[in-house]
Design a protein around this motif. Structure first.
Motif, PDB file in Angstrom:
ATOM      1  N   VAL A  26       0.675  -1.342   0.432  1.00 28.38           N
ATOM      2  CA  VAL A  26       0.543  -0.118   0.365  1.00 28.38           C
ATOM      3  C   VAL A  26       1.360   1.439  -0.026  1.00 28.38           C
ATOM      4  O   VAL A  26       0.910   2.216  -0.400  1.00 28.38           O
ATOM      5  N   VAL A  27       1.592   1.138   0.681  1.00 31.41           N
ATOM      6  CA  VAL A  27       2.547   2.479   1.028  1.00 31.41           C
ATOM      7  C   VAL A  27       3.793   2.815  -0.522  1.00 31.41           C
ATOM      8  O   VAL A  27       3.343   4.037  -0.948  1.00 31.41           O
ATOM      9  N   TYR A  28       3.679   1.476  -1.328  1.00 31.46           N
ATOM     10  CA  TYR A  28       4.267   0.964  -2.533  1.00 31.46           C
ATOM     11  C   TYR A  28       3.985   2.462  -4.168  1.00 31.46           C
ATOM     12  O   TYR A  28       4.194   2.779  -4.425  1.00 31.46           O
ATOM     13  N   ALA A  29       2.114   1.802  -3.793  1.00 33.79           N
ATOM     14  CA  ALA A  29       1.141   2.137  -4.060  1.00 33.79           C
ATOM     15  C   ALA A  29       0.867   3.651  -3.538  1.00 33.79           C
ATOM     16  O   ALA A  29       1.565   4.582  -5.079  1.00 33.79           O
ATOM     17  N   ARG A  30       0.897   4.175  -2.677  1.00 32.94           N
ATOM     18  CA  ARG A  30       1.043   5.340  -2.607  1.00 32.94           C
ATOM     19  C   ARG A  30       1.790   6.479  -2.583  1.00 32.94           C
ATOM     20  O   ARG A  30       1.390   7.524  -2.781  1.00 32.94           O
ATOM     21  N   PHE A  31       3.342   6.090  -2.576  1.00 33.76           N
ATOM     22  CA  PHE A  31       4.239   7.302  -3.155  1.00 33.76           C
ATOM     23  C   PHE A  31       4.314   6.193  -4.218  1.00 33.76           C
ATOM     24  O   PHE A  31       5.484   7.591  -5.502  1.00 33.76           O
ATOM     25  N   GLY A  32       3.954   5.832  -5.162  1.00 34.74           N
ATOM     26  CA  GLY A  32       3.546   5.985  -6.483  1.00 34.74           C
ATOM     27  C   GLY A  32       4.912   5.320  -7.590  1.00 34.74           C
ATOM     28  O   GLY A  32       5.576   5.650  -8.147  1.00 34.74           O
ATOM     29  N   GLU A  34       6.995   2.166  -9.584  1.00 33.08           N
ATOM     30  CA  GLU A  34       6.915   1.498 -10.398  1.00 33.08           C
ATOM     31  C   GLU A  34       6.989  -0.258 -10.144  1.00 33.08           C
ATOM     32  O   GLU A  34       7.347  -1.201 -10.042  1.00 33.08           O
ATOM     33  N   TRP A  35       5.279  -1.181 -10.395  1.00 37.03           N
ATOM     34  CA  TRP A  35       5.125  -1.990 -10.408  1.00 37.03           C
ATOM     35  C   TRP A  35       5.690  -3.502 -11.462  1.00 37.03           C
ATOM     36  O   TRP A  35       6.833  -4.001 -11.037  1.00 37.03           O
ATOM     37  N   SER A  36       6.446  -2.659 -12.345  1.00 44.93           N
ATOM     38  CA  SER A  36       7.358  -3.581 -12.821  1.00 44.93           C
ATOM     39  C   SER A  36       8.556  -3.214 -12.232  1.00 44.93           C
ATOM     40  O   SER A  36       9.387  -4.842 -12.305  1.00 44.93           O
ATOM     41  N   PHE A  37       9.473  -2.422 -11.801  1.00 40.73           N
ATOM     42  CA  PHE A  37      10.636  -2.735 -10.601  1.00 40.73           C
ATOM     43  C   PHE A  37      10.090  -3.503  -9.521  1.00 40.73           C
ATOM     44  O   PHE A  37      10.860  -3.975  -8.847  1.00 40.73           O
ATOM     45  N   PHE A  38       9.073  -4.103  -8.965  1.00 41.86           N
ATOM     46  CA  PHE A  38       8.243  -3.828  -7.992  1.00 41.86           C
ATOM     47  C   PHE A  38       8.249  -5.340  -8.122  1.00 41.86           C
ATOM     48  O   PHE A  38       8.905  -6.444  -8.009  1.00 41.86           O
ATOM     49  N   ALA A  39       8.331  -5.999  -9.570  1.00 43.00           N
ATOM     50  CA  ALA A  39       8.162  -7.415 -10.321  1.00 43.00           C
ATOM     51  C   ALA A  39       9.482  -7.996 -10.275  1.00 43.00           C
ATOM     52  O   ALA A  39       9.593  -9.285 -10.447  1.00 43.00           O
ATOM     53  N   LEU A  40      10.344  -7.070 -10.783  1.00 42.21           N
ATOM     54  CA  LEU A  40      12.001  -7.926 -10.996  1.00 42.21           C
ATOM     55  C   LEU A  40      12.911  -7.580  -9.782  1.00 42.21           C
ATOM     56  O   LEU A  40      12.777  -8.204 -10.340  1.00 42.21           O
ATOM     57  N   THR A  41      12.550  -6.782  -8.768  1.00 46.58           N
ATOM     58  CA  THR A  41      13.472  -6.777  -8.005  1.00 46.58           C
ATOM     59  C   THR A  41      12.212  -7.968  -6.455  1.00 46.58           C
ATOM     60  O   THR A  41      13.473  -8.013  -5.531  1.00 46.58           O
ATOM     61  N   PRO A  86      14.490   5.029  -5.171  1.00 47.77           N
ATOM     62  CA  PRO A  86      15.378   4.540  -5.587  1.00 47.77           C
ATOM     63  C   PRO A  86      15.821   3.225  -3.551  1.00 47.77           C
ATOM     64  O   PRO A  86      15.157   1.975  -3.598  1.00 47.77           O
ATOM     65  N   ALA A  87      15.629   3.839  -2.754  1.00 46.30           N
ATOM     66  CA  ALA A  87      16.335   3.067  -1.434  1.00 46.30           C
ATOM     67  C   ALA A  87      15.584   2.851  -1.255  1.00 46.30           C
ATOM     68  O   ALA A  87      14.727   1.949  -0.294  1.00 46.30           O
ATOM     69  N   PHE A  88      14.001   4.078  -1.090  1.00 54.51           N
ATOM     70  CA  PHE A  88      13.076   3.697  -0.243  1.00 54.51           C
ATOM     71  C   PHE A  88      12.202   2.649  -0.925  1.00 54.51           C
ATOM     72  O   PHE A  88      11.272   2.164  -0.119  1.00 54.51           O
TER      73      PHE A  88
END
Length: 128
Positions: A26-32, A34-41, A86-88
């Motif tokens: 939820v925080v990741y989505a709220r701060f915008g 990138e879901w592609s980065f999420f999926a890759l990492t 990016p660190a966040f």
């Protein structure tokens, strides 16, 4: 003394993992983020499983280092304090990964083998 959590304690710890996953997402989505980065990492912490090729002691140490909240918390703090997006983002993704693992029962490992976790024994037999 028991080495693993059982009963209601295990259920509570797994529910905490699910809450951690949900909060991080939820925080990741709220701060915008990138879901592609999420999926890759998202699965990167599982590269620590390769250390099991060197034996259960090395595998447990590497897995626990990659599945402790210490480094993701440091990344979150660094990201917030130094305004490093990016660190966040990486800290949130890593936290979400740990949350999912804990919700599924993949706890921190004992040196006896992969299946021996602080959340209880995995599966019917130790695959490692």
């Amino acid at each position: 003394m028991a080495e693993t959590a059982g009963g209601g304690v295990r259920l509570l710890l797994r529910a905490e993992g699910l809450a951690l996953l949900a909060l991080a997402a939820v925080v990741y989505a709220r701060f915008g983020g990138e879901w592609s980065f999420f999926a890759l990492t998202f699965l990167l912490p599982d590269l620590a499983l390769l250390a099991y090729l060197a034996g259960p002691r090395a595998g447990a140490a590497a897995y626990n280092a990659a599945h402790s909240l210490l480094v993701p918390a440091a990344l979150l703090a660094l990201g917030l304090l130094a305004d490093l997006g990016p660190a966040f983002d990486l800290g949130l993704i890593w936290t979400a990964h740990i949350g999912l693992d804990r919700a599924l029962g993949f706890g921190l490992k004992y040196a006896r083998g992969f299946a021996h976790t602080h959340l209880g024994q995995l599966g019917p037999a130790d695959p490692w």
